[in-house]
Write an enzyme that holds these catalytic residues in place. Structure first.
Site, short mmCIF file in Angstrom:
data_model
loop_
_atom_site.label_atom_id
_atom_site.label_comp_id
_atom_site.label_asym_id
_atom_site.label_seq_id
_atom_site.Cartn_x
_atom_site.Cartn_y
_atom_site.Cartn_z
N HIS A 307 -61.01 10.33 -65.69
CA HIS A 307 -61.16 10.82 -64.33
C HIS A 307 -62.54 11.44 -64.16
O HIS A 307 -63.03 12.05 -65.10
CB HIS A 307 -60.08 11.88 -64.01
CG HIS A 307 -59.91 12.10 -62.55
ND1 HIS A 307 -60.71 12.97 -61.85
CD2 HIS A 307 -59.07 11.53 -61.65
CE1 HIS A 307 -60.35 12.94 -60.59
NE2 HIS A 307 -59.36 12.07 -60.43
N ASP A 364 -52.36 7.93 -61.89
CA ASP A 364 -51.89 6.56 -61.72
C ASP A 364 -51.19 6.00 -62.96
O ASP A 364 -50.63 4.91 -62.92
CB ASP A 364 -53.07 5.64 -61.37
CG ASP A 364 -53.57 5.90 -59.97
OD1 ASP A 364 -52.73 6.16 -59.10
OD2 ASP A 364 -54.79 5.86 -59.75
N1 CMC Z 1 -61.05 3.27 -70.78
C1 CMC Z 1 -62.03 3.22 -71.71
N2 CMC Z 1 -63.16 3.93 -71.63
C2 CMC Z 1 -63.33 4.72 -70.58
C3 CMC Z 1 -62.36 4.82 -69.56
C4 CMC Z 1 -61.17 4.06 -69.70
N3 CMC Z 1 -60.22 4.12 -68.77
N4 CMC Z 1 -62.79 5.68 -68.62
C5 CMC Z 1 -64.00 6.10 -69.01
N5 CMC Z 1 -64.33 5.53 -70.19
C6 CMC Z 1 -65.55 5.77 -70.99
C7 CMC Z 1 -66.76 5.07 -70.40
O1 CMC Z 1 -66.91 3.77 -70.93
C8 CMC Z 1 -67.86 6.01 -70.77
O2 CMC Z 1 -68.16 5.80 -72.14
P1 CMC Z 1 -69.67 5.99 -72.69
O3 CMC Z 1 -70.00 7.43 -72.45
O4 CMC Z 1 -69.59 5.62 -74.12
O5 CMC Z 1 -70.52 5.05 -71.89
C9 CMC Z 1 -67.24 7.39 -70.64
O6 CMC Z 1 -65.84 7.17 -70.88
C10 CMC Z 1 -67.43 8.05 -69.28
O7 CMC Z 1 -66.94 7.15 -68.29
P2 CMC Z 1 -67.59 6.96 -66.84
O8 CMC Z 1 -67.24 5.61 -66.32
O9 CMC Z 1 -69.05 7.32 -66.91
O10 CMC Z 1 -66.84 8.08 -66.05
P3 CMC Z 1 -66.73 8.19 -64.49
O11 CMC Z 1 -66.51 9.59 -64.16
O12 CMC Z 1 -67.88 7.50 -63.81
O13 CMC Z 1 -65.43 7.27 -64.13
C11 CMC Z 1 -63.20 6.62 -63.78
C12 CMC Z 1 -64.16 7.79 -63.91
C13 CMC Z 1 -61.86 7.10 -63.26
C14 CMC Z 1 -63.75 5.58 -62.76
C15 CMC Z 1 -63.02 5.93 -65.17
O14 CMC Z 1 -62.50 6.87 -66.11
C16 CMC Z 1 -62.15 4.69 -65.15
O15 CMC Z 1 -62.67 3.59 -64.85
N6 CMC Z 1 -60.81 4.82 -65.40
C17 CMC Z 1 -59.89 3.70 -65.28
C18 CMC Z 1 -59.53 3.50 -63.81
C19 CMC Z 1 -58.54 4.56 -63.31
O16 CMC Z 1 -57.55 4.86 -63.95
N7 CMC Z 1 -58.83 5.07 -62.09
C20 CMC Z 1 -57.95 6.04 -61.44
C21 CMC Z 1 -58.58 7.39 -61.28
S1 CMC Z 1 -57.37 8.63 -60.78
C22 CMC Z 1 -56.87 8.15 -59.21
C23 CMC Z 1 -57.89 8.45 -58.19
O17 CMC Z 1 -57.91 9.59 -57.69
O18 CMC Z 1 -58.70 7.57 -57.87
#
Ligand code: CMC
Length: 428
Positions: A307, A364
């Site tokens: 998140h 989710d």
């Molecule tokens: N699986 C594997 N690796 C992950 C995941 C995941 N679900 N989420 C983040 N990471 C890793 C990412 O690859 C990165 O690694 P590194 O630092 O080595 O490059 C690190 O964790 C930070 O991730 P980020 O993408 O920079 O973080 P963000 O804040 O931009 O993204 C997120 C947040 C929710 C988009 C992401 O965690 C994700 O894609 N999760 C899966 C989709 C999901 O479940 N979304 C629902 C969110 S809750 C409902 C809502 O309110 O929307």
């Protein structure tokens, strides 16, 4: 703490006020940055460090795993309130008295019809259309049937627009599902509670009476409350920024629905269930999928994990996980998907990759399992999220307009070509 932050550029110092929120959050007010410095801007892709507004609606502490609507904890609201009370609280700032709640519900019921011509629009969509696309279109189309814009300086007009959309939106949700499954469209019944009526409109079969099930009503009430607001997330920011051009409430909501659809946001609930199904089909090898999620050359992510704001357990996920156990056992459903989800969660919580990045299950991860047990089709999951988020979007839109916020218009750092003379087509 000092009440000013100092920035030095090319040896010149500039001071900016420090603003403190009611939970002691600290922000640097850079409203005058460009003007004072002669054109310097900040750059923050994904707005990871940028507060877009001041808001008195929802407080979220991602490090501590705290979520409160108007000061009330999500845990207490999920246990003690119903969805309509929470909607009132979010939109108007206080929990309603019995009379206020009665009046609010009566006013919503008066608007719980849509122009019958909406059916013609719905008819034009192919059955294969994703319900989120249909919902966004129908919500936008409501503007055509209610064309007068809301005078935001009039409490009465604002109130009327709010009860109107709260009345009509569940009809659009139910019709979107029924149409896809070839069921006749139904207006529900004004003798029912708000959430009861949603279930009635979604599930009533044409040749049978619909018997309400208390377990389903409670489960849906809880899920809708947990999704009702989450401060400045992608869809809510979209609603606020769309409305900041003084676009109407319904089209601003439609923009929010489109933003919610993506799998990184609300679309994750559908993606989680599809992922769990795929793991099951593939023999239930959760370790294989854990390895895929950690592999930087593999685009696969563990859906329902991570998140932007929570670097601790998402408090909503805790409540939903407990509810999933309860609802499945109450309904007598034995879903192997729940075991796969629990196994995946356990492995992820113990895995260094997930620990280092503070990746926990989000709202989710378990919600789809409950929706599935309730008989809601997978492609409707994000629509259910939109239904829950509706009062949050409305309250944020209302707050933005009442605070007379300026039009949202970020700047950019241009990295393209500098001037070059036009080249005739024969010379390219
Ligand atoms: N699986 C594997 N690796 C992950 C995941 C995941 N679900 N989420 C983040 N990471 C890793 C990412 O690859 C990165 O690694 P590194 O630092 O080595 O490059 C690190 O964790 C930070 O991730 P980020 O993408 O920079 O973080 P963000 O804040 O931009 O993204 C997120 C947040 C929710 C988009 C992401 O965690 C994700 O894609 N999760 C899966 C989709 C999901 O479940 N979304 C629902 C969110 S809750 C409902 C809502 O309110 O929307």
């Amino acid at each position: 703490m000092s009440d000013k932050a100092t920035l030095e550029i090319n040896g010149k110092k500039y001071e900016f006020p420090i603003v403190i929120g009611s939970e002691n959050e600290v922000a640097i007010d850079i409203k005058n940055l460009r003007g004072d410095t002669g054109g310097v801007i900040t750059i923050d892709p994904g707005y990871k460090n940028t507060g877009s507004c001041e808001s008195a609606i929802t407080f979220l502490d991602g490090e501590k795993g705290i979520l409160r609507y108007r000061g009330y904890s999500i845990e207490e609201l999920a246990e003690k309130a119903d969805f309509l009370e929470v909607a009132y609280l979010l939109i108007f700032g206080e929990l309603p008295t019995q009379d206020e709640l009665y009046q609010f519900h009566s006013d919503i019921k008066k608007h719980s019809v849509v122009d019958d011509d909406v059916k013609k629009i719905l008819d034009a969509f192919p059955k294969s259309a994703h319900p989120m696309g249909v919902l966004a279109s129908l919500t936008s189309a409501l503007t055509a049937f209610n064309p007068s814009s809301v005078n935001v300086d009039s409490e009465e007009e604002m109130y009327n627009a709010i009860v109107r959309i709260l009345g009509k939106f569940p009809i659009l949700v139910a019709w979107t599902m029924r149409k896809k499954h070839g069921m006749p469209l139904d207006y529900g019944s004004s003798s029912l509670g708000y959430v009861e009526n949603i279930l009635h409109m979604m599930f009533k079969r044409p040749n049978e009476d619909y018997t309400q099930n208390k377990i389903l009503i409670n489960a849906l009430d809880k899920l809708l409350i947990l999704h009702a607001d989450h401060e400045q997330n992608c869809s809510t920011s979209t609603v606020r920024i769309t409305g900041s051009s003084h676009a109407g409430l319904f089209v601003s909501l439609s923009a929010g629905i489109s933003a919610l659809w993506g799998p990184l946001h609300g679309g994750a609930n559908q993606a989680v269930l599809e992922m769990l199904e795929a793991i099951k089909e593939d023999g239930g090898d959760t370790k294989k999928y854990m390895a895929k999620a950690k592999d930087k050359d593999d685009p696969f992510r563990l859906m329902g994990f991570g998140h932007r704001v929570y670097k601790n357990f998402d408090p909503r996920a805790k409540i939903i996980k407990a509810a999933a156990d309860e609802v499945l056992s109450d309904l007598g459903v034995d879903d192997p998907i729940l075991d796969i989800a629990k196994g995946l969660e356990k492995e992820a919580l113990e895995d260094q990759y997930f620990v280092d990045r503070k990746l926990y299950p989000n709202v989710d991860f378990y919600s789809g399992i409950i929706y599935r047990a309730m008989g809601i089709p997978t492609e409707m999951f994000t629509v259910m999220f939109a239904l829950g988020r509706l009062p949050g979007w409305i309250s944020q839109w209302r707050e933005m307009r009442m605070r007379k916020e300026p039009i949202g218009r970020p700047r950019q750092l241009y990295t393209g070509e500098t001037y070059r003379p036009f080249k005739d087509i024969s010379k390219r």
